[in-house]
Design a protein around this motif. Structure first.
Motif, PDB file in Angstrom:
ATOM      1  N   GLY A 271       0.733  -1.117  -0.489  1.00 17.24           N
ATOM      2  CA  GLY A 271       0.217   0.111   0.348  1.00 17.24           C
ATOM      3  C   GLY A 271       1.072   0.836  -0.442  1.00 17.24           C
ATOM      4  O   GLY A 271       2.296   1.590   0.177  1.00 17.24           O
ATOM      5  N   LYS A 272       0.481   2.208  -0.303  1.00 19.66           N
ATOM      6  CA  LYS A 272       1.065   3.640  -0.505  1.00 19.66           C
ATOM      7  C   LYS A 272       0.317   5.021   0.066  1.00 19.66           C
ATOM      8  O   LYS A 272      -1.070   4.429  -0.148  1.00 19.66           O
ATOM      9  CB  LYS A 272       1.818   3.789  -1.833  1.00 19.66           C
ATOM     10  CG  LYS A 272       2.451   2.677  -2.804  1.00 19.66           C
ATOM     11  CD  LYS A 272       2.981   2.841  -3.776  1.00 19.66           C
ATOM     12  CE  LYS A 272       3.675   2.305  -4.288  1.00 19.66           C
ATOM     13  NZ  LYS A 272       4.885   2.541  -5.644  1.00 19.66           N
ATOM     14  N   GLY A 273      -0.062   5.758  -0.200  1.00 19.45           N
ATOM     15  CA  GLY A 273       0.069   7.246   0.787  1.00 19.45           C
ATOM     16  C   GLY A 273      -0.655   6.614   1.647  1.00 19.45           C
ATOM     17  O   GLY A 273      -0.404   6.006   2.753  1.00 19.45           O
ATOM     18  N   ALA A 274      -2.031   7.134   1.349  1.00 21.76           N
ATOM     19  CA  ALA A 274      -3.268   6.605   2.091  1.00 21.76           C
ATOM     20  C   ALA A 274      -3.840   5.612   2.390  1.00 21.76           C
ATOM     21  O   ALA A 274      -5.044   5.184   3.191  1.00 21.76           O
ATOM     22  CB  ALA A 274      -4.501   7.626   2.142  1.00 21.76           C
ATOM     23  N   ASP A 275      -3.428   4.631   1.116  1.00 21.92           N
ATOM     24  CA  ASP A 275      -3.854   3.062   1.646  1.00 21.92           C
ATOM     25  C   ASP A 275      -2.966   1.986   2.158  1.00 21.92           C
ATOM     26  O   ASP A 275      -1.720   2.001   1.560  1.00 21.92           O
ATOM     27  CB  ASP A 275      -3.261   2.799  -0.180  1.00 21.92           C
ATOM     28  CG  ASP A 275      -4.420   2.224  -0.732  1.00 21.92           C
ATOM     29  OD1 ASP A 275      -4.550   0.308   0.684  1.00 21.92           O
ATOM     30  OD2 ASP A 275      -4.024   1.063  -1.867  1.00 21.92           O
ATOM     31  N   TYR A 276      -3.545   1.578   2.853  1.00 18.07           N
ATOM     32  CA  TYR A 276      -3.350   0.423   3.846  1.00 18.07           C
ATOM     33  C   TYR A 276      -3.405  -0.889   3.845  1.00 18.07           C
ATOM     34  O   TYR A 276      -3.770  -1.254   4.906  1.00 18.07           O
ATOM     35  CB  TYR A 276      -2.839   1.050   5.370  1.00 18.07           C
ATOM     36  CG  TYR A 276      -2.401   2.691   5.571  1.00 18.07           C
ATOM     37  CD1 TYR A 276      -1.034   2.170   6.198  1.00 18.07           C
ATOM     38  CD2 TYR A 276      -3.075   3.601   6.099  1.00 18.07           C
ATOM     39  CE1 TYR A 276      -0.411   3.991   6.466  1.00 18.07           C
ATOM     40  CE2 TYR A 276      -2.535   4.974   6.222  1.00 18.07           C
ATOM     41  CZ  TYR A 276      -1.305   4.543   6.342  1.00 18.07           C
ATOM     42  OH  TYR A 276      -1.047   6.066   6.369  1.00 18.07           O
ATOM     43  N   ALA A 277      -3.602  -1.356   2.525  1.00 22.00           N
ATOM     44  CA  ALA A 277      -4.107  -2.787   1.961  1.00 22.00           C
ATOM     45  C   ALA A 277      -3.222  -3.994   2.967  1.00 22.00           C
ATOM     46  O   ALA A 277      -4.762  -4.472   3.496  1.00 22.00           O
ATOM     47  CB  ALA A 277      -4.489  -2.701   0.583  1.00 22.00           C
ATOM     48  N   GLY A 278      -2.229  -3.763   3.203  1.00 24.58           N
ATOM     49  CA  GLY A 278      -1.702  -5.307   3.739  1.00 24.58           C
ATOM     50  C   GLY A 278      -1.939  -4.897   5.227  1.00 24.58           C
ATOM     51  O   GLY A 278      -1.583  -5.617   5.785  1.00 24.58           O
ATOM     52  N   ALA A 279      -1.532  -3.517   5.712  1.00 29.43           N
ATOM     53  CA  ALA A 279      -1.548  -2.962   6.620  1.00 29.43           C
ATOM     54  C   ALA A 279      -3.018  -3.553   7.780  1.00 29.43           C
ATOM     55  O   ALA A 279      -3.371  -3.917   8.567  1.00 29.43           O
ATOM     56  CB  ALA A 279      -1.064  -2.268   7.886  1.00 29.43           C
ATOM     57  N   ASP A 280      -3.766  -3.078   7.010  1.00 23.10           N
ATOM     58  CA  ASP A 280      -4.785  -3.472   7.438  1.00 23.10           C
ATOM     59  C   ASP A 280      -5.745  -4.368   7.411  1.00 23.10           C
ATOM     60  O   ASP A 280      -6.351  -5.238   8.213  1.00 23.10           O
ATOM     61  CB  ASP A 280      -6.472  -3.353   6.175  1.00 23.10           C
ATOM     62  CG  ASP A 280      -6.542  -1.417   6.377  1.00 23.10           C
ATOM     63  OD1 ASP A 280      -6.429  -0.550   6.816  1.00 23.10           O
ATOM     64  OD2 ASP A 280      -6.678  -0.725   5.045  1.00 23.10           O
ATOM     65  N   GLU A 281      -5.158  -5.859   6.512  1.00 21.24           N
ATOM     66  CA  GLU A 281      -5.257  -7.025   6.562  1.00 21.24           C
ATOM     67  C   GLU A 281      -4.749  -7.548   7.773  1.00 21.24           C
ATOM     68  O   GLU A 281      -5.519  -8.458   8.585  1.00 21.24           O
ATOM     69  CB  GLU A 281      -4.911  -7.769   5.205  1.00 21.24           C
ATOM     70  CG  GLU A 281      -5.818  -7.393   4.588  1.00 21.24           C
ATOM     71  CD  GLU A 281      -7.338  -8.025   4.110  1.00 21.24           C
ATOM     72  OE1 GLU A 281      -7.597  -9.019   4.916  1.00 21.24           O
ATOM     73  OE2 GLU A 281      -8.326  -7.219   4.120  1.00 21.24           O
ATOM     74  N   VAL A 282      -3.201  -7.123   8.065  1.00 21.57           N
ATOM     75  CA  VAL A 282      -2.218  -7.918   8.929  1.00 21.57           C
ATOM     76  C   VAL A 282      -3.286  -7.370  10.334  1.00 21.57           C
ATOM     77  O   VAL A 282      -3.136  -7.918  11.297  1.00 21.57           O
ATOM     78  CB  VAL A 282      -1.187  -7.399   8.756  1.00 21.57           C
ATOM     79  CG1 VAL A 282       0.067  -7.962  10.306  1.00 21.57           C
ATOM     80  CG2 VAL A 282      -0.657  -8.083   7.768  1.00 21.57           C
ATOM     81  N   ALA A 283      -3.440  -6.282  10.161  1.00 23.55           N
ATOM     82  CA  ALA A 283      -4.192  -5.352  11.720  1.00 23.55           C
ATOM     83  C   ALA A 283      -5.499  -6.492  11.816  1.00 23.55           C
ATOM     84  O   ALA A 283      -4.965  -7.043  13.369  1.00 23.55           O
ATOM     85  CB  ALA A 283      -4.765  -4.070  12.143  1.00 23.55           C
ATOM     86  N   GLY A 284      -6.274  -6.990  10.918  1.00 18.65           N
ATOM     87  CA  GLY A 284      -7.870  -8.138  11.363  1.00 18.65           C
ATOM     88  C   GLY A 284      -7.097  -9.738  11.544  1.00 18.65           C
ATOM     89  O   GLY A 284      -7.726 -10.157  12.603  1.00 18.65           O
ATOM     90  N   TRP A 285      -5.550  -9.959  11.521  1.00 16.56           N
ATOM     91  CA  TRP A 285      -4.926 -11.268  12.108  1.00 16.56           C
ATOM     92  C   TRP A 285      -4.753 -10.900  13.199  1.00 16.56           C
ATOM     93  O   TRP A 285      -4.338 -11.599  14.452  1.00 16.56           O
ATOM     94  CB  TRP A 285      -3.676 -11.198  10.770  1.00 16.56           C
ATOM     95  CG  TRP A 285      -3.166 -12.466  11.800  1.00 16.56           C
ATOM     96  CD1 TRP A 285      -1.202 -12.618  11.683  1.00 16.56           C
ATOM     97  CD2 TRP A 285      -3.255 -14.327  11.135  1.00 16.56           C
ATOM     98  NE1 TRP A 285      -1.005 -14.129  11.808  1.00 16.56           N
ATOM     99  CE2 TRP A 285      -1.984 -14.929  11.934  1.00 16.56           C
ATOM    100  CE3 TRP A 285      -4.106 -15.014  10.660  1.00 16.56           C
ATOM    101  CZ2 TRP A 285      -2.702 -16.018  11.731  1.00 16.56           C
ATOM    102  CZ3 TRP A 285      -4.660 -15.851  10.713  1.00 16.56           C
ATOM    103  CH2 TRP A 285      -3.359 -16.988  11.431  1.00 16.56           C
ATOM    104  N   TYR A 286      -3.899  -9.650  13.663  1.00 17.14           N
ATOM    105  CA  TYR A 286      -3.766  -9.544  15.492  1.00 17.14           C
ATOM    106  C   TYR A 286      -4.963  -9.132  15.647  1.00 17.14           C
ATOM    107  O   TYR A 286      -5.118  -9.913  16.878  1.00 17.14           O
ATOM    108  CB  TYR A 286      -3.047  -8.181  15.578  1.00 17.14           C
ATOM    109  CG  TYR A 286      -1.275  -8.004  14.561  1.00 17.14           C
ATOM    110  CD1 TYR A 286      -0.473  -8.086  15.673  1.00 17.14           C
ATOM    111  CD2 TYR A 286      -1.125  -8.829  13.609  1.00 17.14           C
ATOM    112  CE1 TYR A 286       0.792  -8.407  15.462  1.00 17.14           C
ATOM    113  CE2 TYR A 286       0.740  -8.843  13.299  1.00 17.14           C
ATOM    114  CZ  TYR A 286       1.127  -8.901  14.592  1.00 17.14           C
ATOM    115  OH  TYR A 286       2.843  -8.631  14.544  1.00 17.14           O
ATOM    116  N   GLU A 287      -5.820  -8.576  15.498  1.00 18.85           N
ATOM    117  CA  GLU A 287      -6.907  -8.872  16.130  1.00 18.85           C
ATOM    118  C   GLU A 287      -7.447 -10.147  16.330  1.00 18.85           C
ATOM    119  O   GLU A 287      -8.198 -10.600  17.477  1.00 18.85           O
ATOM    120  CB  GLU A 287      -9.002  -7.547  15.482  1.00 18.85           C
ATOM    121  CG  GLU A 287      -9.787  -7.636  16.297  1.00 18.85           C
ATOM    122  CD  GLU A 287     -10.393  -7.215  15.032  1.00 18.85           C
ATOM    123  OE1 GLU A 287     -11.875  -7.038  15.503  1.00 18.85           O
ATOM    124  OE2 GLU A 287     -10.532  -6.932  13.658  1.00 18.85           O
TER     125      GLU A 287
END
Length: 278
Positions: free
Chosen positions: A208-224
């Motif tokens: 992801g770049k700029g305001a796009d956190y595509a990877g971090a969003d998915e990984v945050a769900g994994w952590y959750e």
């Protein structure tokens, strides 16, 4: 004149005088009670015995009901019995009753063990230990890994190639492991290399770049998901004498161990202690 926030004011007060117990006396932090006796938790990472192929990397199964595999399963159960678990937590949706109903039927001699690890290891060991129940602790939250790869392919080709290499490594690795005994496979799934593979999630988070956190969003769900599984494990605890055996897919193990190791309310036990030796 700038006003201090409550946190900043507290920090200044703490810095203005020595903290009680930090002068060499080894004092406790109020509320955490780190020195008190705590229940023990052992997290056993496993491959999925019945191979439901729900993971992103698809592989062929192995016959866990064959005589040779059954002997190996019984050997593993015998090793886990030495942990003397008082409760066994399994990879099934928290709050559901289907697993418990099957376990009750198994104890009554009315259910034949299916191939999956929840029954082959969890039911078998719980029954041998005389447990009245097993405990589902999973929290479901899907990951859209395909979307992450699509985003990476659009402007982050080097990162996409690195991710492809990691996921391309996993399939052949799992296939080769099937040539080994159940104990040897379980040792691998609880070993250093499996923990290193979990770093792929942090690599994925870079997508992801700029305001796009595509990877971090998915990984945050994994952590959750894994944090909530760890909380469900903590909900199983009833006394300081409890010894909780958690049997879960090995991809979850690094985060579950991290969260439970950091918890002030349980003591994490290393699975390797019960997997060593011939």
């Amino acid at each position: 004149m700038r006003r201090l926030t409550p946190f900043a004011l507290l920090l200044l007060l703490l810095l203005a005088r020595p903290l009680a117990g930090l002068d060499g006396a080894g004092g406790e932090i109020p509320g955490l009670d780190l020195a008190r006796p705590k229940p023990k938790v052992l997290v056993l990472g496993v491959f999925h015995f019945d191979n439901p192929n729900l993971d992103y990397v698809k592989t062929a199964g192995q016959d866990m009901l064959s005589p040779d595999r059954q002997r190996e399963v019984r050997d593993l159960v015998g090793r886990l019995a030495k942990f003397r678990p008082t409760k066994i937590a399994l990879e099934a949706a928290y709050g559901t009753s289907d697993l418990q109903k099957k376990y009750a039927l198994y104890r009554e001699g009315k259910h034949t063990l299916a191939a999956d690890e929840r029954e082959q290891l969890g039911f078998r060991l719980a029954a041998e230990q005389g447990h009245p129940a097993v405990y589902p602790v999973d929290y479901k939250k899907d990951m859209d890994i395909d979307r992450v790869f699509k985003v990476a392919a659009n402007g982050q080709s080097e990162l996409a190639e690195r991710l492809q290499k990691v996921f391309g490594y996993i399939g052949p690795l799992v296939e080769n492991l099937k040539q080994r005994s159940v104990l040897e496979q379980i040792r691998f799934h609880n070993g250093r290399e499996m923990e290193t593979l979990s770093r792929a999630y942090l690599l994925m988070a870079e997508v992801g770049k700029g305001a796009d956190y595509a990877g971090a969003d998915e990984v945050a769900g994994w952590y959750e998901r894994n944090l909530k599984i760890a909380v469900n494990v903590l909900r199983v605890v009833e006394s300081p004498q409890d010894r909780i055996l958690v049997i879960f897919g090995s991809g979850h193990r690094p985060l579950l161990c991290h969260f439970l190791r950091e918890s002030p309310d349980v003591e994490l036990v290393d699975a390797a202690e019960y997997l060593e030796g011939n």
